[in-house]
Write an enzyme that holds these catalytic residues in place. Structure first.
Site, PDB file in Angstrom:
ATOM      1  N   GLY A  10       0.614  -1.279   0.168  1.00  0.00           N
ATOM      2  CA  GLY A  10       0.093  -0.488  -0.567  1.00  0.00           C
ATOM      3  C   GLY A  10       0.982   1.056  -0.373  1.00  0.00           C
ATOM      4  N   ASP A  30       4.571  -9.453   3.327  1.00  0.00           N
ATOM      5  CA  ASP A  30       2.875  -9.487   2.160  1.00  0.00           C
ATOM      6  C   ASP A  30       2.341 -10.527   1.898  1.00  0.00           C
ATOM      7  OD1 ASP A  30       3.876 -12.252   0.738  1.00  0.00           O
ATOM      8  OD2 ASP A  30       4.663 -11.382  -0.635  1.00  0.00           O
ATOM      9  N   THR A  61      -9.358  -0.377   2.812  1.00  0.00           N
ATOM     10  CA  THR A  61      -9.621   1.259   2.321  1.00  0.00           C
ATOM     11  C   THR A  61     -10.438   1.335   1.188  1.00  0.00           C
ATOM     12  OG1 THR A  61      -7.570   0.593   0.688  1.00  0.00           O
ATOM     13  CG2 THR A  61      -7.611   1.717   3.557  1.00  0.00           C
ATOM     14  N   TYR A  98      -2.846   3.862  12.542  1.00  0.00           N
ATOM     15  CA  TYR A  98      -3.489   4.424  11.275  1.00  0.00           C
ATOM     16  C   TYR A  98      -4.283   4.411  10.954  1.00  0.00           C
ATOM     17  CZ  TYR A  98       2.109   5.181  10.412  1.00  0.00           C
ATOM     18  OH  TYR A  98       3.081   5.243  10.858  1.00  0.00           O
ATOM     19  N   THR A 100      -7.979   6.672  10.002  1.00  0.00           N
ATOM     20  CA  THR A 100      -8.583   7.703   9.615  1.00  0.00           C
ATOM     21  C   THR A 100      -9.595   8.848   9.712  1.00  0.00           C
ATOM     22  OG1 THR A 100     -10.053   7.387   6.922  1.00  0.00           O
ATOM     23  CG2 THR A 100     -10.794   6.331   8.954  1.00  0.00           C
ATOM     24  N   TYR A 130     -16.799   1.958   6.305  1.00  0.00           N
ATOM     25  CA  TYR A 130     -14.823   1.852   6.185  1.00  0.00           C
ATOM     26  C   TYR A 130     -14.638   2.605   8.022  1.00  0.00           C
ATOM     27  CZ  TYR A 130     -10.663   4.078   5.775  1.00  0.00           C
ATOM     28  OH  TYR A 130      -9.218   4.341   6.168  1.00  0.00           O
ATOM     29  N   LYS A 134     -12.380   1.139  11.337  1.00  0.00           N
ATOM     30  CA  LYS A 134     -11.239   1.734  11.513  1.00  0.00           C
ATOM     31  C   LYS A 134     -11.680   2.740  13.160  1.00  0.00           C
ATOM     32  CE  LYS A 134      -8.521   2.368   9.641  1.00  0.00           C
ATOM     33  NZ  LYS A 134      -7.041   2.232   9.565  1.00  0.00           N
TER      34      LYS A 134
END
Length: 301
Positions: A10, A30, A61, A98, A100, A130, A134
């Site tokens: 990403g 990965d 995302t 992280y 949002t 989403y 989050k």
């Protein structure tokens, strides 16, 4: 320092890997090596590699697809952070995660009904799956009691992967006119700006004489974006202005028309106001965050 870094395919994970690898041992699995939809696999992986720090920029995302792929979004955005947090607590290590701007509904206004930037303590109210997942991921980390830093960011782009910047550059070379939403507001934030701030904070941790005391003093939730704000339409115009000055376009820049979000319906509702107040992170860590225009310049350079 041995760092477990997720999401390296990403935008942010890729950028962090480039910067962190110069000074640290970065283990960056990965999807074939670590399936983030499998919480048990996350626990076993961390037990095996014994990292000194976990950095988790990975997330589901696909905002619109999350409306129909709720279980997968919950697995990656809620269960995975919870597993990372539990492992961090178990091994007594830190977790950097992280989040949002979409944890908010975008309705915040000042006394004159103008835009007001969200602080870390404003009430959350996500409008879509989403954002809800989050937010739940944040809450799971905090509830775990692990050492943590949670950085809320917004409108992330980079010169890598799929994002608004690269899409506009492509469309600018294909079309003579663009119709872009002009009634949603936020701070376009480059992955480089986020990575730079993360590395500066990590350097402060490493320089601290007592890491346990450092985490006790500084752990928590922070907004991390560029400064200033614009609309998607304003962002597009600045992209085209800078791209034209650098000779990135093979034709004259297209004419940009601002449109209301109602003319561009999407499965997931977006907040009108995504502006985040960054005073806390700047004050706490002594950071000078770039303006959104400067960050764009750096990315295009």
């Amino acid at each position: 320092m041995k760092i477990l870094l997720t999401g390296v395919t990403g935008q942010l994970g890729h950028t962090l890997q480039q910067q962190l690898s110069a000074q640290h041992e970065v283990i960056a699995p990965d999807r074939s090596q670590l399936d983030l939809s499998d919480a048990a696999a996350i626990t076993a992986y961390i037990d095996a590699i014994q990292p000194d720090l976990i950095i988790n920029p990975a997330a589901y995302t696909a905002v619109d697809k999350a409306e129909s792929e709720t279980e997968l979004a919950e697995a990656i955005n809620v269960a995975a952070p919870a597993a990372f947090a539990a492992a961090a607590k178990k091994h007594n290590i830190g977790l950097i995660h992280y989040s949002t701007d979409y944890v908010f509904d975008g309705s915040l206004r000042d006394a004159q009904a103008g835009l007001k930037s969200y602080t870390e303590t404003e009430a959350t109210h996500p409008l879509n799956v989403y954002g809800a997942t989050k937010l739940a991921g944040e809450q799971a980390i905090i509830a775990s009691g692990c050492r943590h830093l949670i950085f809320r960011t917004s409108w992330v782009y980079s010169r890598f992967g799929k994002n608004f910047l690269l899409t506009m550059l492509r469309l600018a070379n294909e079309r003579d006119e663009l119709r872009i939403v002009n009634d949603q507001w936020g701070a376009p934030t480059s992955a480089k700006a986020i990575s730079d701030a993360t590395c500066q904070i990590l350097a402060q941790l490493l320089a601290a004489p007592d890491s346990s005391q450092w985490w006790s003093q500084y752990q928590g939730l922070y907004n991390l974006t560029t400064t200033g704000h614009t609309s998607w339409c304003g962002f597009t115009k600045e992209i085209l202005r800078q791209a034209t000055s650098r000779g990135f376009l093979n034709k004259p820049a297209p004419v940009v028309h601002g449109i209301p979000a109602s003319e561009y319906p999407t499965p997931a509702t977006r907040p009108v106001n995504s502006c985040l107040n960054t005073d806390k992170i700047s004050r706490t860590f002594g950071l000078t965050l770039p303006s959104w225009q400067t960050a764009l310049t750096d990315s295009l350079a």
